[in-house]
Scaffold this active site. Structure first.
Site, PDB file in Angstrom:
ATOM      1  CB  CYS A 200       5.820  -1.046   6.227  1.00  0.00           C
ATOM      2  SG  CYS A 200       5.029  -2.305   5.212  1.00  0.00           S
TER       3      CYS A 200
ATOM      4  CB  CYS B 172       7.634  -2.411   2.485  1.00  0.00           C
ATOM      5  SG  CYS B 172       6.017  -2.400   1.661  1.00  0.00           S
TER       6      CYS B 172
ATOM      7  CG  HIS C 140       1.858  -3.724   3.054  1.00  0.00           C
ATOM      8  ND1 HIS C 140       3.106  -3.457   2.501  1.00  0.00           N
ATOM      9  CD2 HIS C 140       1.705  -5.080   2.952  1.00  0.00           C
ATOM     10  CE1 HIS C 140       3.342  -4.649   1.633  1.00  0.00           C
ATOM     11  NE2 HIS C 140       2.536  -5.467   2.190  1.00  0.00           N
ATOM     12  CB  CYS C 141      -2.102  -3.021  -1.002  1.00  0.00           C
ATOM     13  SG  CYS C 141      -2.914  -4.237  -1.991  1.00  0.00           S
TER      14      CYS C 141
ATOM     15  CB  CYS D  14      -0.307  -3.668  -4.709  1.00  0.00           C
ATOM     16  SG  CYS D  14      -1.772  -3.225  -5.439  1.00  0.00           S
TER      17      CYS D  14
ATOM     18  CB  CYS E 199       3.727   1.105   1.703  1.00  0.00           C
ATOM     19  SG  CYS E 199       4.044   0.166   3.086  1.00  0.00           S
TER      20      CYS E 199
ATOM     21  CB  CYS F  14     -10.902  -0.922  -6.643  1.00  0.00           C
ATOM     22  SG  CYS F  14     -12.534  -1.387  -7.525  1.00  0.00           S
TER      23      CYS F  14
ATOM     24  CB  CYS G  99      -3.965   0.165  -4.595  1.00  0.00           C
ATOM     25  SG  CYS G  99      -3.655  -1.261  -3.598  1.00  0.00           S
TER      26      CYS G  99
END
Length: 330
Positions: free
Chosen positions: A139, A142, A152-153, A156, A159, A167, A173
């Site tokens: 990633c 990160c 990965h979000c 947030c 990862c 949501c 997440c």
């Protein structure tokens, strides 16, 4: 049909799961790409709190005291029953919202880059060969290796292990550590919606038959709240019940929504069914998400076990992983 149809279906599923109209950003393994999701999440949490408060007000201040009464067995049963369902729903909701969905440990190194002693492979050429093979994901956001099934979000900013989706309804997440709580939240939210709708329906039937203590002139003060809550609850019940059924189907197959999409696309490309490498059978799949003890499956408590490494199906042929796209192949 084909890949286009599957892609369209996958985008729709992502939209429903996220509660938005933006498709998932799949190019960098990210599940979401808009920081405004945090603000949306706070607004949705406030909306849900007001809805729950309104429904509880209707039940405990109007329906029970003016219809069956708190001095009757029926009244006490409904008071306890509805309260229990709402209590379990809100507990699961808070657990989903407040639980870390699964963060990658700092300094994580994939097993593929470790030797038989658990140390990093000293041979640089060998390490580069493993990385180039595509079995190890990295990633860039990160600046660290990404474990299998992680994504990965960007909302947030990290990862998330066994990533499903971000949501906004829970402002978090849904990942390895809180998928169980999310599923239970959907279950008890569905039960609460139908329970509320039935109580309101039978109350109104008895009201118009003159079998309640409430007079017609007194109903006007409650009518607006009843109509608003019933309409919202009815709409939410359709969405929540559908999402619950969909998530139960995924849990029984030990898949996330993203992995299911990847598998369907891979099957279309390979022109044959492609199995999910982490499908261990229905019972073991459920235990992998809901925990090893069946008597705790319906209780929003954890933990659920190892969320960093996942057992693969022993009968799974590694050759089947070649046509898979995305992180399902890891």
């Amino acid at each position: 049909g084909g890949v286009r149809g599957l892609r369209f279906r996958g985008v729709l599923l992502a939209m429903v799961a996220k509660g938005s109209t933006r498709p998932t950003n799949r190019d960098d393994g990210s599940c979401c790409d808009d920081d405004n999701d945090k603000c949306l999440g706070i607004c949705l949490q406030g909306f849900l709190s007001l809805l729950v408060a309104g429904c509880c007000g209707v039940i405990y201040l109007l329906i029970i005291p003016t219809w069956v009464g708190y001095n009757s067995t029926t009244g006490i049963s409904h008071a306890i029953g509805f309260g229990a369902v709402i209590g379990m729903m809100m507990t699961a909701y808070v657990q989903t919202s407040r639980t870390d969905p699964g963060s990658v440990p700092e300094g994580y190194v994939p097993d593929e880059l470790l030797d038989e002693n658990g140390e990093l492979i000293s041979n640089v050429t060998q390490r580069e060969s493993v990385i180039k093979s595509g079995t190890v994901k990295y990633c860039k956001a990160c600046d660290m290796y990404r474990p299998p099934r992680a994504h990965h979000c960007s909302t947030c900013g990290k990862c998330v292990l066994r990533m499903d989706h971000h949501c906004p309804w829970v402002n978090n997440c849904v990942g390895a550590a809180n998928t169980k709580f999310f599923v239970l939240f959907l279950l008890y939210a569905t039960l609460a919606c139908f329970y509320y709708a039935l109580l309101v329906f039978f109350f109104l039937v008895n009201f118009f038959k003159g079998k309640t203590l409430l007079h017609m002139k007194d109903l006007g003060a409650w009518l607006g709240l009843i109509l608003c809550t019933v309409i919202v609850v009815f709409c939410l019940s359709l969405m929540v019940a559908g999402l619950f059924g969909w998530n139960v189907w995924l849990v029984a197959r030990n898949e996330t929504s993203q992995e299911n999409y990847d598998k369907e696309v891979a099957s279309a490309k390979a022109r044959r069914p492609v199995r999910h490498p982490y499908d261990l059978g229905c019972v073991r799949n459920i235990k992998a998400v809901m925990g090893p003890h069946p008597w705790l499956w319906l209780v929003p408590v954890g933990p659920v076990g190892n969320i960093l490494r996942y057992e693969k199906n022993r009968d799974f042929d590694e050759a089947e992983m070649k046509p898979l796209h995305g992180d399902l192949a890891v």
